[in-house]
Design a protein around this motif. Structure first.
Motif, PDB file in Angstrom:
ATOM      1  N   GLN A 104      -4.677  -9.777  -5.051  1.00  0.00           N
ATOM      2  CA  GLN A 104      -4.722  -8.856  -6.193  1.00  0.00           C
ATOM      3  C   GLN A 104      -4.583  -9.625  -7.508  1.00  0.00           C
ATOM      4  OE1 GLN A 104      -1.672  -5.729  -6.601  1.00  0.00           O
ATOM      5  NE2 GLN A 104      -3.405  -4.312  -6.668  1.00  0.00           N
TER       6      GLN A 104
ATOM      7  N   GLN B 170     -14.624  -3.866  -5.304  1.00  0.00           N
ATOM      8  CA  GLN B 170     -14.381  -2.897  -4.231  1.00  0.00           C
ATOM      9  C   GLN B 170     -14.275  -3.540  -2.859  1.00  0.00           C
ATOM     10  OE1 GLN B 170     -17.635  -0.156  -4.688  1.00  0.00           O
ATOM     11  NE2 GLN B 170     -16.607   0.983  -6.312  1.00  0.00           N
TER      12      GLN B 170
ATOM     13  N   TYR C 260     -10.641   2.549  -7.385  1.00  0.00           N
ATOM     14  CA  TYR C 260     -11.750   1.636  -7.104  1.00  0.00           C
ATOM     15  C   TYR C 260     -13.014   2.338  -6.630  1.00  0.00           C
ATOM     16  CZ  TYR C 260      -8.596  -2.357  -7.533  1.00  0.00           C
ATOM     17  OH  TYR C 260      -7.723  -3.307  -8.002  1.00  0.00           O
TER      18      TYR C 260
ATOM     19  N   GLU D 130      -7.842 -11.186  -8.350  1.00  0.00           N
ATOM     20  CA  GLU D 130      -8.764 -10.163  -8.859  1.00  0.00           C
ATOM     21  C   GLU D 130      -8.488  -9.903 -10.337  1.00  0.00           C
ATOM     22  OE1 GLU D 130      -8.318  -6.582  -6.622  1.00  0.00           O
ATOM     23  OE2 GLU D 130      -9.062  -7.468  -4.768  1.00  0.00           O
TER      24      GLU D 130
ATOM     25  N   ILE E 191      -2.167   0.312 -11.267  1.00  0.00           N
ATOM     26  CA  ILE E 191      -2.259  -0.726 -10.226  1.00  0.00           C
ATOM     27  C   ILE E 191      -1.128  -1.746 -10.397  1.00  0.00           C
ATOM     28  CG2 ILE E 191      -3.734  -2.502  -9.207  1.00  0.00           C
ATOM     29  CD1 ILE E 191      -4.633   0.455  -8.747  1.00  0.00           C
TER      30      ILE E 191
ATOM     31  N   TYR F 153      -6.422   2.980  -4.055  1.00  0.00           N
ATOM     32  CA  TYR F 153      -7.711   2.307  -3.867  1.00  0.00           C
ATOM     33  C   TYR F 153      -8.867   3.301  -3.959  1.00  0.00           C
ATOM     34  CZ  TYR F 153     -11.515  -0.098  -1.466  1.00  0.00           C
ATOM     35  OH  TYR F 153     -12.731  -0.641  -1.151  1.00  0.00           O
TER      36      TYR F 153
ATOM     37  N   TRP G 123      -0.993   2.738  -1.275  1.00  0.00           N
ATOM     38  CA  TRP G 123      -2.119   1.925  -1.723  1.00  0.00           C
ATOM     39  C   TRP G 123      -3.500   2.516  -1.399  1.00  0.00           C
ATOM     40  CZ3 TRP G 123      -3.420  -0.962  -5.402  1.00  0.00           C
ATOM     41  CH2 TRP G 123      -4.626  -1.660  -5.352  1.00  0.00           C
ATOM     42  N   PRO G 124      -3.776   3.024  -0.190  1.00  0.00           N
ATOM     43  CA  PRO G 124      -5.115   3.590   0.056  1.00  0.00           C
ATOM     44  C   PRO G 124      -5.454   4.739  -0.900  1.00  0.00           C
ATOM     45  CG  PRO G 124      -3.976   3.265   2.131  1.00  0.00           C
ATOM     46  CD  PRO G 124      -2.983   3.006   1.033  1.00  0.00           C
TER      47      PRO G 124
ATOM     48  N   ASN H 164      -8.397  -6.292   1.223  1.00  0.00           N
ATOM     49  CA  ASN H 164      -6.981  -6.395   0.885  1.00  0.00           C
ATOM     50  C   ASN H 164      -6.219  -5.145   1.335  1.00  0.00           C
ATOM     51  OD1 ASN H 164      -5.050  -8.123  -0.153  1.00  0.00           O
ATOM     52  ND2 ASN H 164      -5.225  -7.344  -2.227  1.00  0.00           N
ATOM     53  N   THR H 165      -6.869  -3.990   1.219  1.00  0.00           N
ATOM     54  CA  THR H 165      -6.274  -2.742   1.692  1.00  0.00           C
ATOM     55  C   THR H 165      -6.034  -2.795   3.192  1.00  0.00           C
ATOM     56  OG1 THR H 165      -7.370  -1.507  -0.080  1.00  0.00           O
ATOM     57  CG2 THR H 165      -6.635  -0.234   1.826  1.00  0.00           C
TER      58      THR H 165
ATOM     59  N   THR I 239     -11.081  -5.757  -2.522  1.00  0.00           N
ATOM     60  CA  THR I 239      -9.923  -4.872  -2.520  1.00  0.00           C
ATOM     61  C   THR I 239      -9.876  -4.034  -1.243  1.00  0.00           C
ATOM     62  OG1 THR I 239     -10.065  -4.783  -4.925  1.00  0.00           O
ATOM     63  CG2 THR I 239      -8.658  -3.164  -3.877  1.00  0.00           C
ATOM     64  N   GLY I 240     -11.036  -3.695  -0.700  1.00  0.00           N
ATOM     65  CA  GLY I 240     -11.078  -2.998   0.582  1.00  0.00           C
ATOM     66  C   GLY I 240     -10.496  -3.846   1.702  1.00  0.00           C
TER      67      GLY I 240
END
Length: 196
Positions: free
Chosen positions: A111, A61, A194, A114, A138, A190, A186-187, A67-68, A64-65
Motif C-alpha cells: 500500500q 485496482q 477502488y 502504491e 484509506i 476496496y 478492507w474489502p 493486496n486485498t 490492490t486486489g
C-alpha cells in the motif's frame, strides 16, 4: 471473597480485555461509518469521479486486489492461530501468528508503494476532495493496520516466550478480534474506493 464470589468471577461470560476491545471496535465502526458516509456523499455528488482535473490518474485496482487477497488470507491465519493455541498446538500457533504478521506487513509495504506512485502522478492530499477523501479514508485504515501489526508483534513475542496456552490465550484472542476487524473492513473500502 467467598467461594461463590470466586466462582462468579471465574465464570464471567466475557473477559474485561475482550469487552474493552469490543467497545473499541464499536467506536472504530462508528468512525469508519462516518468516513464511508462522507466518501459516499462526495462520490454521489460528483458526475465525474475522479474529477477530470486530475487527468488520467487511475487507482491501482489489480495490485490492490491482490493486496486485498493477502489481507483476507491473514484473517484466516489469525483465526487458525487462535484455534491452534486453544488446542495447545503451540508450533502451529507460532507459525500462523508469524505468517499473519508477515502478511500484514506486506499489505502495508504494498500500500505504501502504491501511495508513492500515486503521489508521483500528482494525487496528493491537496488534490481536491478526491485526493483528500482518498488519503483520509484509506490512510485511516492503514494506521489501523499498522497498529494491528504492532499489536501482533507484541503478542507474537509473548507467545514465543511461552506466555500463552490453551488455558490462557486472552491476549491472542483480543488481538484476533482487532485483526479481523481491520481485515473485514478492507474489502468494503476496496470496493467503494477502488472499484465503485
Amino acid at each position: 471473597m467467598t467461594h461463590t464470589d470466586v466462582d462468579i468471577i471465574q465464570n464471567r461470560p466475557i473477559s474485561n480485555a475482550k469487552l474493552g476491545v469490543l467497545v473499541l471496535l464499536g467506536a472504530e465502526t462508528m468512525l469508519f461509518v462516518g468516513l464511508i458516509g462522507a466518501f459516499l456523499v462526495f462520490r454521489m455528488g460528483n458526475v465525474n469521479w475522479p474529477p477530470l482535473s486530475l487527468g488520467d490518474i487511475q487507482l491501482p485496482q489489480l495490485v490492490t486486489g491482490i493486496n486485498t487477497l493477502l489481507l483476507l488470507i491473514s484473517g484466516y491465519t489469525m483465526f487458525y492461530s487462535v484455534r491452534s493455541i486453544q488446542q495447545d498446538k503451540i508450533w502451529q500457533h507460532h507459525v500462523a501468528m508469524a505468517f499473519t504478521w508477515f502478511l500484514g506487513l506486506a499489505f502495508l509495504v504494498i500500500q505504501g508503494s502504491e501511495w508513492i506512485q500515486l503521489i508521483g502522478k500528482g494525487l496528493t492530499l491537496q488534490s481536491g476532495i478526491y485526493g483528500g477523501i482518498f488519503y483520509v479514508l484509506i490512510g485511516c485504515h492503514a494506521v489501523h493496520v499498522l497498529g494491528a501489526v504492532m499489536w501482533l508483534s507484541i503478542v507474537l513475542a509473548k507467545s514465543l516466550l511461552g506466555r500463552f496456552s490453551s488455558q490462557e490465550y486472552t491476549g491472542v484472542e483480543t488481538c484476533m478480534l482487532y485483526w479481523i476487524f481491520v481485515v473485514a473492513l478492507w474489502p468494503i473500502l476496496y470496493i467503494l474506493v477502488y472499484l465503485y
